[in-house]
Design a protein around this motif. Sequence first.
Motif, PDB file in Angstrom:
ATOM      1  N   PRO A   2     -56.303  92.898  79.784  1.00 48.40           N
ATOM      2  CA  PRO A   2     -56.102  91.604  78.864  1.00 48.40           C
ATOM      3  C   PRO A   2     -55.012  92.717  77.774  1.00 48.40           C
ATOM      4  O   PRO A   2     -55.296  93.389  77.613  1.00 48.40           O
ATOM      5  CB  PRO A   2     -57.018  91.067  78.503  1.00 48.40           C
ATOM      6  N   VAL A   3     -53.026  91.755  78.424  1.00 48.95           N
ATOM      7  CA  VAL A   3     -53.092  92.007  76.832  1.00 48.95           C
ATOM      8  C   VAL A   3     -53.084  90.930  75.762  1.00 48.95           C
ATOM      9  O   VAL A   3     -53.492  90.102  75.690  1.00 48.95           O
ATOM     10  CB  VAL A   3     -51.277  91.055  77.361  1.00 48.95           C
ATOM     11  N   PRO A   4     -52.823  91.742  74.641  1.00 50.41           N
ATOM     12  CA  PRO A   4     -52.913  90.756  73.063  1.00 50.41           C
ATOM     13  C   PRO A   4     -52.435  89.384  73.610  1.00 50.41           C
ATOM     14  O   PRO A   4     -50.972  89.399  73.933  1.00 50.41           O
ATOM     15  CB  PRO A   4     -52.993  91.765  72.156  1.00 50.41           C
ATOM     16  N   MET A   5     -52.328  88.529  72.534  1.00 51.80           N
ATOM     17  CA  MET A   5     -51.766  87.583  72.184  1.00 51.80           C
ATOM     18  C   MET A   5     -50.399  87.986  71.507  1.00 51.80           C
ATOM     19  O   MET A   5     -49.979  88.389  71.056  1.00 51.80           O
ATOM     20  CB  MET A   5     -52.385  86.888  70.992  1.00 51.80           C
ATOM     21  N   GLY A   6     -49.412  87.212  72.034  1.00 60.95           N
ATOM     22  CA  GLY A   6     -48.614  86.783  70.852  1.00 60.95           C
ATOM     23  C   GLY A   6     -46.956  87.073  71.869  1.00 60.95           C
ATOM     24  O   GLY A   6     -47.023  86.323  73.174  1.00 60.95           O
ATOM     25  N   GLU A   7     -46.107  87.353  71.453  1.00 58.95           N
ATOM     26  CA  GLU A   7     -44.644  86.758  72.699  1.00 58.95           C
ATOM     27  C   GLU A   7     -44.082  87.795  73.232  1.00 58.95           C
ATOM     28  O   GLU A   7     -44.453  89.044  73.298  1.00 58.95           O
ATOM     29  CB  GLU A   7     -43.026  86.448  71.538  1.00 58.95           C
ATOM     30  N   THR A   8     -43.911  87.455  74.062  1.00 54.61           N
ATOM     31  CA  THR A   8     -43.689  88.368  75.223  1.00 54.61           C
ATOM     32  C   THR A   8     -42.869  87.975  76.823  1.00 54.61           C
ATOM     33  O   THR A   8     -42.231  87.020  76.661  1.00 54.61           O
ATOM     34  CB  THR A   8     -44.555  88.128  76.900  1.00 54.61           C
ATOM     35  N   VAL A   9     -42.331  89.053  76.871  1.00 59.77           N
ATOM     36  CA  VAL A   9     -41.071  88.975  77.732  1.00 59.77           C
ATOM     37  C   VAL A   9     -40.852  90.231  79.157  1.00 59.77           C
ATOM     38  O   VAL A   9     -41.922  90.692  78.819  1.00 59.77           O
ATOM     39  CB  VAL A   9     -39.197  89.771  77.497  1.00 59.77           C
ATOM     40  N   ALA A  10     -40.345  90.430  80.107  1.00 63.23           N
ATOM     41  CA  ALA A  10     -40.650  90.563  81.355  1.00 63.23           C
ATOM     42  C   ALA A  10     -39.382  92.065  80.844  1.00 63.23           C
ATOM     43  O   ALA A  10     -39.932  92.906  82.282  1.00 63.23           O
ATOM     44  CB  ALA A  10     -40.442  89.749  82.563  1.00 63.23           C
ATOM     45  N   ASP A  11     -38.551  92.375  80.606  1.00 67.73           N
ATOM     46  CA  ASP A  11     -37.837  92.638  81.121  1.00 67.73           C
ATOM     47  C   ASP A  11     -37.073  92.811  80.106  1.00 67.73           C
ATOM     48  O   ASP A  11     -37.001  92.448  78.587  1.00 67.73           O
ATOM     49  CB  ASP A  11     -36.213  92.583  82.581  1.00 67.73           C
ATOM     50  N   ILE A  12     -35.954  94.064  79.934  1.00 67.91           N
ATOM     51  CA  ILE A  12     -35.238  94.846  78.750  1.00 67.91           C
ATOM     52  C   ILE A  12     -34.036  94.053  78.755  1.00 67.91           C
ATOM     53  O   ILE A  12     -33.878  93.440  77.163  1.00 67.91           O
ATOM     54  CB  ILE A  12     -34.900  96.322  79.028  1.00 67.91           C
ATOM     55  N   GLU A  13     -33.517  93.264  79.518  1.00 64.06           N
ATOM     56  CA  GLU A  13     -32.094  92.177  79.041  1.00 64.06           C
ATOM     57  C   GLU A  13     -33.329  91.179  78.047  1.00 64.06           C
ATOM     58  O   GLU A  13     -32.890  90.942  77.190  1.00 64.06           O
ATOM     59  CB  GLU A  13     -31.669  91.555  80.489  1.00 64.06           C
ATOM     60  N   SER A  14     -34.096  90.605  78.236  1.00 60.73           N
ATOM     61  CA  SER A  14     -34.924  89.539  77.784  1.00 60.73           C
ATOM     62  C   SER A  14     -35.176  90.183  76.291  1.00 60.73           C
ATOM     63  O   SER A  14     -35.180  88.791  75.416  1.00 60.73           O
ATOM     64  CB  SER A  14     -36.115  89.040  78.390  1.00 60.73           C
ATOM     65  N   ALA A  15     -35.486  91.023  75.822  1.00 58.50           N
ATOM     66  CA  ALA A  15     -35.212  91.709  74.872  1.00 58.50           C
ATOM     67  C   ALA A  15     -34.568  91.630  73.890  1.00 58.50           C
ATOM     68  O   ALA A  15     -34.618  91.436  72.916  1.00 58.50           O
ATOM     69  CB  ALA A  15     -36.193  92.652  74.503  1.00 58.50           C
TER      70      ALA A  15
END
Length: 253
Positions: A233-246
């Motif tokens: 499982p991933v910790p809670m928090g904001e997540t994006v799927a790729d570099i562009e979104s980051a």
Amino acid sequence: MGMINHCKKLLIVGGTAEATALYNRVKTMANIEAIASFAGRTQQPVTPTNPAAFRIGGFGGVQGLIDYLKQQKIDILIDVTHPFAAQISDHAAIAANECGIKRLMVVRPAWEKVPGDNWVEVDSHSQATMVLPGLAERVFLTIGRQELSAYAEVKNIWFFMRMIDPPQPNLPIPRGELLLQRGPFSVVDELSILREYQLGAIVSKNSGGDSTYAKIVAARELKLPVVMVQRPPVPMGETVADIESAIAWLQKQ
């Protein structure tokens, strides 16, 4: 108005090709001073072009990371670690929270089953070793070197093991053959390995991404089962799927 010119310090925690790609994009952004940190899991990590702004190795647990964030006066942390590097992500979440800094996770999407796939989904390597007997006598083990010893006790199975770096010399490893290679691999490559070594099943972690997906396609073509180890499982928090979104997220900070 003076705040607009404030340079933000960014720590990129990673070890994947995405971490390097993000660092190389970010270092040209105005008002961002970036440091990239690599876990040092593989012996030759893909490192950025400016060696002054990156470090290799762990931080010494959560407290070490908290100290580092404070010493370096980091404003933002972006976690671009491998989907299976659960401990680093957990440490990053706790430390960022403790220091009150913004944190983003870049998590590449997991592979999804498509028609024709025959996956046996398991939660751990120890579970994988339990489903293997009876599935095949010759198995393609593509899980890297870290967890090889989990399979050392499996009886009556011959393993073809591919990884980037050789396993630690003192660790027990399964019976079979080792191949040291770094991806990406093509479907043609994977089909020829599966046929040449007469492999009847694959064990893989659900890493996502393109660089090692070819083995999944090859298994589908040959109608072979894939024992798929699911992600932690991933910790809670904001997540994006790729570099562009980051990058887009970073521009808003």
